[in-house]
Design a protein around this motif. Sequence first.
Motif, PDB file in Angstrom:
ATOM      1  N   ARG A 188      37.349 112.750  85.625  1.00 25.07           N
ATOM      2  CA  ARG A 188      36.981 112.733  84.207  1.00 25.07           C
ATOM      3  C   ARG A 188      36.192 111.472  83.848  1.00 25.07           C
ATOM      4  O   ARG A 188      35.230 111.520  83.084  1.00 25.07           O
ATOM      5  N   VAL A 189      36.626 110.356  84.423  1.00 25.72           N
ATOM      6  CA  VAL A 189      35.915 109.100  84.171  1.00 25.72           C
ATOM      7  C   VAL A 189      34.490 109.183  84.722  1.00 25.72           C
ATOM      8  O   VAL A 189      33.528 108.756  84.080  1.00 25.72           O
ATOM      9  N   GLN A 190      34.354 109.749  85.923  1.00 24.88           N
ATOM     10  CA  GLN A 190      33.030 109.902  86.523  1.00 24.88           C
ATOM     11  C   GLN A 190      32.143 110.796  85.670  1.00 24.88           C
ATOM     12  O   GLN A 190      30.962 110.493  85.441  1.00 24.88           O
ATOM     13  N   GLN A 191      32.700 111.905  85.180  1.00 19.62           N
ATOM     14  CA  GLN A 191      31.929 112.810  84.339  1.00 19.62           C
ATOM     15  C   GLN A 191      31.473 112.124  83.057  1.00 19.62           C
ATOM     16  O   GLN A 191      30.327 112.292  82.616  1.00 19.62           O
ATOM     17  N   ALA A 192      32.367 111.336  82.457  1.00 17.83           N
ATOM     18  CA  ALA A 192      32.004 110.625  81.235  1.00 17.83           C
ATOM     19  C   ALA A 192      30.880 109.621  81.502  1.00 17.83           C
ATOM     20  O   ALA A 192      29.958 109.464  80.698  1.00 17.83           O
ATOM     21  N   ALA A 193      30.960 108.940  82.660  1.00 15.54           N
ATOM     22  CA  ALA A 193      29.916 107.978  83.018  1.00 15.54           C
ATOM     23  C   ALA A 193      28.578 108.680  83.228  1.00 15.54           C
ATOM     24  O   ALA A 193      27.525 108.179  82.801  1.00 15.54           O
ATOM     25  N   GLU A 194      28.602 109.844  83.870  1.00 17.64           N
ATOM     26  CA  GLU A 194      27.367 110.586  84.094  1.00 17.64           C
ATOM     27  C   GLU A 194      26.768 111.060  82.772  1.00 17.64           C
ATOM     28  O   GLU A 194      25.551 111.005  82.577  1.00 17.64           O
ATOM     29  N   ARG A 195      27.622 111.522  81.852  1.00 18.12           N
ATOM     30  CA  ARG A 195      27.117 111.945  80.542  1.00 18.12           C
ATOM     31  C   ARG A 195      26.459 110.772  79.818  1.00 18.12           C
ATOM     32  O   ARG A 195      25.385 110.908  79.227  1.00 18.12           O
ATOM     33  N   GLY A 196      27.115 109.624  79.880  1.00 20.45           N
ATOM     34  CA  GLY A 196      26.541 108.451  79.239  1.00 20.45           C
ATOM     35  C   GLY A 196      25.220 108.045  79.853  1.00 20.45           C
ATOM     36  O   GLY A 196      24.273 107.672  79.140  1.00 20.45           O
ATOM     37  N   ALA A 197      25.124 108.130  81.178  1.00 17.97           N
ATOM     38  CA  ALA A 197      23.893 107.745  81.869  1.00 17.97           C
ATOM     39  C   ALA A 197      22.743 108.679  81.512  1.00 17.97           C
ATOM     40  O   ALA A 197      21.605 108.234  81.278  1.00 17.97           O
ATOM     41  N   VAL A 198      23.014 109.977  81.471  1.00 17.52           N
ATOM     42  CA  VAL A 198      21.960 110.945  81.134  1.00 17.52           C
ATOM     43  C   VAL A 198      21.472 110.727  79.706  1.00 17.52           C
ATOM     44  O   VAL A 198      20.258 110.729  79.434  1.00 17.52           O
ATOM     45  N   ARG A 199      22.397 110.510  78.785  1.00 20.30           N
ATOM     46  CA  ARG A 199      21.998 110.258  77.401  1.00 20.30           C
ATOM     47  C   ARG A 199      21.180 108.978  77.288  1.00 20.30           C
ATOM     48  O   ARG A 199      20.230 108.898  76.507  1.00 20.30           O
ATOM     49  N   ALA A 200      21.557 107.964  78.062  1.00 28.76           N
ATOM     50  CA  ALA A 200      20.808 106.711  78.043  1.00 28.76           C
ATOM     51  C   ALA A 200      19.381 106.916  78.559  1.00 28.76           C
ATOM     52  O   ALA A 200      18.424 106.354  78.010  1.00 28.76           O
ATOM     53  N   LEU A 201      19.230 107.731  79.589  1.00 26.20           N
ATOM     54  CA  LEU A 201      17.891 108.023  80.102  1.00 26.20           C
ATOM     55  C   LEU A 201      17.041 108.711  79.048  1.00 26.20           C
ATOM     56  O   LEU A 201      15.865 108.387  78.853  1.00 26.20           O
ATOM     57  N   PHE A 202      17.632 109.677  78.359  1.00 22.08           N
ATOM     58  CA  PHE A 202      16.879 110.413  77.343  1.00 22.08           C
ATOM     59  C   PHE A 202      16.500 109.530  76.161  1.00 22.08           C
ATOM     60  O   PHE A 202      15.533 109.800  75.452  1.00 22.08           O
ATOM     61  N   ALA A 203      17.279 108.456  75.942  1.00 23.44           N
ATOM     62  CA  ALA A 203      17.019 107.571  74.810  1.00 23.44           C
ATOM     63  C   ALA A 203      15.969 106.500  75.113  1.00 23.44           C
ATOM     64  O   ALA A 203      15.546 105.774  74.215  1.00 23.44           O
ATOM     65  N   LEU A 204      15.522 106.393  76.358  1.00 21.25           N
ATOM     66  CA  LEU A 204      14.534 105.388  76.719  1.00 21.25           C
ATOM     67  C   LEU A 204      13.198 105.654  76.016  1.00 21.25           C
ATOM     68  O   LEU A 204      12.866 106.799  75.706  1.00 21.25           O
ATOM     69  N   PRO A 205      12.397 104.614  75.786  1.00 24.49           N
ATOM     70  CA  PRO A 205      11.042 104.830  75.262  1.00 24.49           C
ATOM     71  C   PRO A 205      10.224 105.703  76.225  1.00 24.49           C
ATOM     72  O   PRO A 205      10.462 105.705  77.438  1.00 24.49           O
ATOM     73  N   GLU A 206       9.268 106.407  75.681  1.00 26.76           N
ATOM     74  CA  GLU A 206       8.475 107.334  76.493  1.00 26.76           C
ATOM     75  C   GLU A 206       7.787 106.624  77.661  1.00 26.76           C
ATOM     76  O   GLU A 206       7.722 107.158  78.770  1.00 26.76           O
ATOM     77  N   ARG A 207       7.292 105.416  77.410  1.00 32.20           N
ATOM     78  CA  ARG A 207       6.603 104.695  78.486  1.00 32.20           C
ATOM     79  C   ARG A 207       7.555 104.379  79.627  1.00 32.20           C
ATOM     80  O   ARG A 207       7.196 104.502  80.807  1.00 32.20           O
ATOM     81  N   ALA A 208       8.795 103.971  79.298  1.00 25.49           N
ATOM     82  CA  ALA A 208       9.782 103.661  80.333  1.00 25.49           C
ATOM     83  C   ALA A 208      10.149 104.929  81.112  1.00 25.49           C
ATOM     84  O   ALA A 208      10.294 104.895  82.348  1.00 25.49           O
ATOM     85  N   LYS A 209      10.290 106.045  80.396  1.00 27.48           N
ATOM     86  CA  LYS A 209      10.613 107.299  81.088  1.00 27.48           C
ATOM     87  C   LYS A 209       9.494 107.697  82.045  1.00 27.48           C
ATOM     88  O   LYS A 209       9.756 108.153  83.161  1.00 27.48           O
ATOM     89  N   ARG A 210       8.262 107.496  81.631  1.00 24.31           N
ATOM     90  CA  ARG A 210       7.143 107.849  82.502  1.00 24.31           C
ATOM     91  C   ARG A 210       7.145 106.979  83.758  1.00 24.31           C
ATOM     92  O   ARG A 210       6.908 107.473  84.865  1.00 24.31           O
ATOM     93  N   LEU A 211       7.426 105.692  83.615  1.00 25.58           N
ATOM     94  CA  LEU A 211       7.463 104.805  84.778  1.00 25.58           C
ATOM     95  C   LEU A 211       8.554 105.235  85.761  1.00 25.58           C
ATOM     96  O   LEU A 211       8.356 105.197  86.980  1.00 25.58           O
ATOM     97  N   LEU A 212       9.698 105.647  85.240  1.00 29.01           N
ATOM     98  CA  LEU A 212      10.800 106.058  86.100  1.00 29.01           C
ATOM     99  C   LEU A 212      10.589 107.451  86.684  1.00 29.01           C
ATOM    100  O   LEU A 212      10.989 107.733  87.818  1.00 29.01           O
ATOM    101  N   ALA A 213       9.948 108.326  85.899  1.00 28.26           N
ATOM    102  CA  ALA A 213       9.782 109.721  86.342  1.00 28.26           C
ATOM    103  C   ALA A 213       8.682 109.868  87.378  1.00 28.26           C
ATOM    104  O   ALA A 213       8.736 110.757  88.233  1.00 28.26           O
ATOM    105  N   GLY A 214       7.661 108.996  87.318  1.00 28.10           N
ATOM    106  CA  GLY A 214       6.532 109.112  88.242  1.00 28.10           C
ATOM    107  C   GLY A 214       5.342 109.775  87.572  1.00 28.10           C
ATOM    108  O   GLY A 214       5.324 110.025  86.366  1.00 28.10           O
ATOM    109  N   ALA A 215       4.326 110.047  88.378  1.00 26.96           N
ATOM    110  CA  ALA A 215       3.091 110.634  87.863  1.00 26.96           C
ATOM    111  C   ALA A 215       3.372 111.995  87.226  1.00 26.96           C
ATOM    112  O   ALA A 215       4.277 112.721  87.650  1.00 26.96           O
ATOM    113  N   PRO A 216       2.622 112.356  86.199  1.00 29.37           N
ATOM    114  CA  PRO A 216       2.827 113.660  85.550  1.00 29.37           C
ATOM    115  C   PRO A 216       2.732 114.820  86.545  1.00 29.37           C
ATOM    116  O   PRO A 216       1.916 114.796  87.473  1.00 29.37           O
TER     117      PRO A 216
END
Length: 355
Positions: free
Chosen positions: A13-41
Amino acid sequence: MSTAGAVAARAHRVQQAAERGAVRALFALPERAKRLLAGAPVVIDGQTLDVSTQLLLRVQRLSRKPGAETFPIPQGRVVLAEQSELLGEAFAMGAISDTEAGGVPVRVYVPRELLDAAARPTLVFIHGGGFIYGDRHSTHDSVCRFLADRAGVQVISVDYRLAPEAPFPAAFEDSLAVYRAVLGDPEQWRVDADRMAVGGDSAGGNLSAALALAAAREGLPLAFQLLIYPVTDSFGESASRQLFGRGFFLTHEFMDLAIDAYVPDHALRPDPRVHLLGAEIPDGVAPALVVTAGFDPLRDEGEAYARRLVEAGVDVELRRETGLIHGFLNWLGAPCAARDAVGVMAEQLSAALKR
């Protein structure tokens, strides 16, 4: 449960909660940061993959988490439920209750604004999951809450029997049984028979479309159908299945497992209750909103079915969410293009049932 088992469950349960938090944090990043992490379009078939979606797919690949279809079906059901919860959200409701309709388990969602209403606009929702996964509790609870709240409608979620334990036509028969039961006792269910809709995603889109055809044939009232990346082709020969069957969440293996489990008898696969592209479209079919995703293997068959409805004189709006993938309906726990798309669906559902 043993002490060791309780500790392992708590750690999970703790692991699942951590994963949920991590995914939400990724989605909350600025678009430029997400593009750098995601790679080329990623551009395929003239479409660009949404950057948040691309980032999530990259994280899944790096984490090497196998898909639900790689496990035995009972374990795969747990895996898919956990995947659905990563970006789910427990939106507040006026009331939620578990009961039965036509002998089939259902969950009823009532937004606060409709608690005192004697006759409510109502969506009968049929969940996806390849006919073998999914339920009213875990995989689609967030979806039903969101649609009820945003559209201002009562939602009755159908917990139909799953394959392979109950192959075709069990899921279709259960869905139709619920619809008949609700219409058969409108006072108990507090429904407005003139403001009824049916809708669902993927396998649930298939079942919803088949139910809408049956309703037209039987003369049952139905005001609207909401078909979200529906399965409409039992034989799976479209170009989009070839383009997107690897690397975009829904895989060839998943689709093969689904049809083999739901319709193991190959002689039944042309049946129009499952192979909708071969169905006759009767008079009086309810207006439809058909939503597809640009990077979804099911894209082309959903759009082909929309065209068939139009050719038969049905009022249809077809919307392709070009940058999204199969499964985006469940991404409601963080601001993103997927949640915006579902918000538009809710608005159109509301408009259709409140005319």
